[in-house]
Every structure is written in structure tokens, then in C-alpha cells.
Design an enzyme around this catalytic site. Structure first.
Site, PDB file in Angstrom:
ATOM      1  CB  ALA A 105      -1.035   0.128   0.930  1.00 60.07           C
ATOM      2  CB  SER A 151       1.555  -7.093 -15.054  1.00 60.34           C
ATOM      3  OG  SER A 151       1.960  -6.490 -16.351  1.00 60.34           O
ATOM      4  CE1 TYR A 178       5.881  -6.835 -12.056  1.00 62.32           C
ATOM      5  CE2 TYR A 178       6.000  -7.055 -14.653  1.00 62.32           C
ATOM      6  CZ  TYR A 178       5.669  -6.939 -12.661  1.00 62.32           C
ATOM      7  OH  TYR A 178       4.224  -6.310 -12.695  1.00 62.32           O
TER       8      TYR A 178
END
Length: 244
Positions: free
Chosen positions: A10, A139, A152
């Protein structure tokens, strides 16, 4: 009593935007961070005129015991978790042949295992209450793969598989699980990209611009809202059409 949303990562660009948007909408936000707590202090100070609230807690998602004790504290204070947003993530750019075992495990430890640990922590309460909402942040590279970002891409692709499979498993318990898949977003994670790379990605994006953290946060807000009550197991792209 306010609905309670836990957001990992966050203090990052997307996670911080999610915390602010949800707090503005009236949620009690529990913001988990590992670095840069000052970003959350600044965000919380902006919300005095909004109905929600942001409380922040340190949490290292790579440490199972740390995650367990963190969620025990959350349940002691708030008694329930209505929404979990798994926004924590790290990136690595480089040839796959140069990716070390440590780099690989660190990537999976934060991006995938961290989500696993947090979901594992909230599911029992959600199942017993027959309600809950889980949103993972993947993503577009988890959908298409990116050269020189194999680790990733692999970790983000795994989140999509986790989302779809878990949605089938916990749907009968009244729990929804969805995924938001951002494109190139103006966050600190992408500060290392060269201006030429950013310009090239922008030019390949049909909407002709780079996304903002707020673009992603509004998609999360929609999936957290009653307006999406019949949506589960889906991947919502927020990429300006890059994957078309």
C-alpha cells in the site's frame, strides 16, 4: 460499521492509490507496507474530509510468521476482512540467463507467495461468513510475457491462474476473486525505464498515454463494489488497449 479492506503493497504507486480511492468511498482501509511508510502517512492526512479511514501496518510478505501475526492483529482490531487487494509487487529487468536463484525466489516470494499467504489468512473468516472479495494485481506481461522480464512475467501469470482457479473453488462460499491487469502505469516501479522505452510503449498503446495509479484503483473500486456482484474469475485489463 465500515467494510474493511486490506491492501498489500500500500505504500507503492498502485497500492497507495487503491487505499485512497477506497477510503474516499467509505472503506476502513488497512494498508500493509514493507517500505516507505511516509507515503501512507501523507495519504492518510489527505482524508480528513472523507468518510473512510486508512490505518497502516508493517508487513514483510516473504516472512510467513510476520504475515500470520499481522493478520491476527487485524482480526483482533477489526474482526473481519471484507476485501483483500494483493497489490504488492516487485520487478526485475534483465536477461533470463542472468537471473539468479535468489532473484527468482525473491520475485516469487513477494509477487506470488505473498498473495498466497494473505489469501490463506483471510479465507477462513470469509468462508465462515459466506462473503468476501479478493482482488489480485497482475500485469499485462502476465498475459503476454515480456522479453527481459521473464521472472516478473511468470509471477504475474501465476497470479492469473491462482485467481481463476480460486474463483471456482470459493464461489459456492459467496466469495468473489478477480484480477486487475495493468499496462504501463506511472509508478516508482517504472522509474528505471528509459524515456525511449516509455515513449515506445506509449506509442503502442491505442489510447496514446501512460496509465495512472488512479486508473488501476478505480478498476479495483469497481470490482470491490456491489455493481460487480456477478463478476468473478475475470481479468480486467487496464492498459489503454495495449493487449488488443
Amino acid at each position: 460499521m465500515r467494510s474493511v479492506a486490506v491492501i498489500t503493497g500500500a505504500s507503492g504507486g498502485i497500492g497507495r492509490a487503491c487505499a485512497i480511492v477506497l477510503a474516499q468511498a467509505g472503506w476502513q482501509v488497512v494498508a500493509l507496507y514493507h517500505h516507505h511508510p511516509e507515503r501512507l502517512t501523507e495519504a492518510a492526512s489527505q482524508l480528513h474530509s472523507f468518510p473512510g479511514q486508512i490505518d497502516s501496518f508493517p508487513c514483510d510478505l516473504e516472512e510467513p510468521e510476520n504475515v500470520r501475526t499481522c493478520f491476527e492483529q487485524i482480526y483482533r482490531l477489526y474482526h473481519q476482512v471484507d476485501l483483500l487487494v494483493c497489490a504488492a509487487g516487485i520487478a526485475h529487468i534483465g536477461l533470463f540467463s542472468d537471473v539468479t536463484e535468489d532473484t527468482w525466489h525473491h520475485m516469487m516470494g513477494v509477487n506470488l507467495d505473498g498473495a498466497y499467504r494473505c489469501i490463506h489468512a483471510v479465507l477462513p473468516n470469509m468462508i465462515s461468513r459466506k462473503k468476501g472479495n479478493i482482488i489480485t494485481i497482475s500485469s499485462m506481461w502476465g498475459e503476454t510475457g515480456a522479453s527481459c522480464e521473464v521472472a516478473y512475467s511468470a509471477s504475474k501469470a501465476a497470479l492469473i491462474g491462482l485467481t481463476k482457479a480460486l474463483a471456482k473453488e470459493v464461489g459456492p462460499s459467496g466469495i468473489r476473486v478477480n484480477c486487475v491487469s495493468p499496462g504501463l502505469i506511472a509508478t516508482p516501479m517504472n522509474d528505471s525505464l528509459s524515456p525511449d522505452t516509455i515513449a515506445s510503449l506509449r506509442d503502442e498503446t491505442p489510447l496514446g498515454r501512460i496509465g495512472t495509479p488512479e486508473d488501476v484503483a478505480e478498476a479495483v473500486h469497481f470490482l470491490a463494489s456491489p455493481q460487480s456482484s456477478f463478476i468473478t474469475g475475470q481479468v480486467l485489463g487496464v492498459s489503454g488497449g495495449y493487449q488488443i
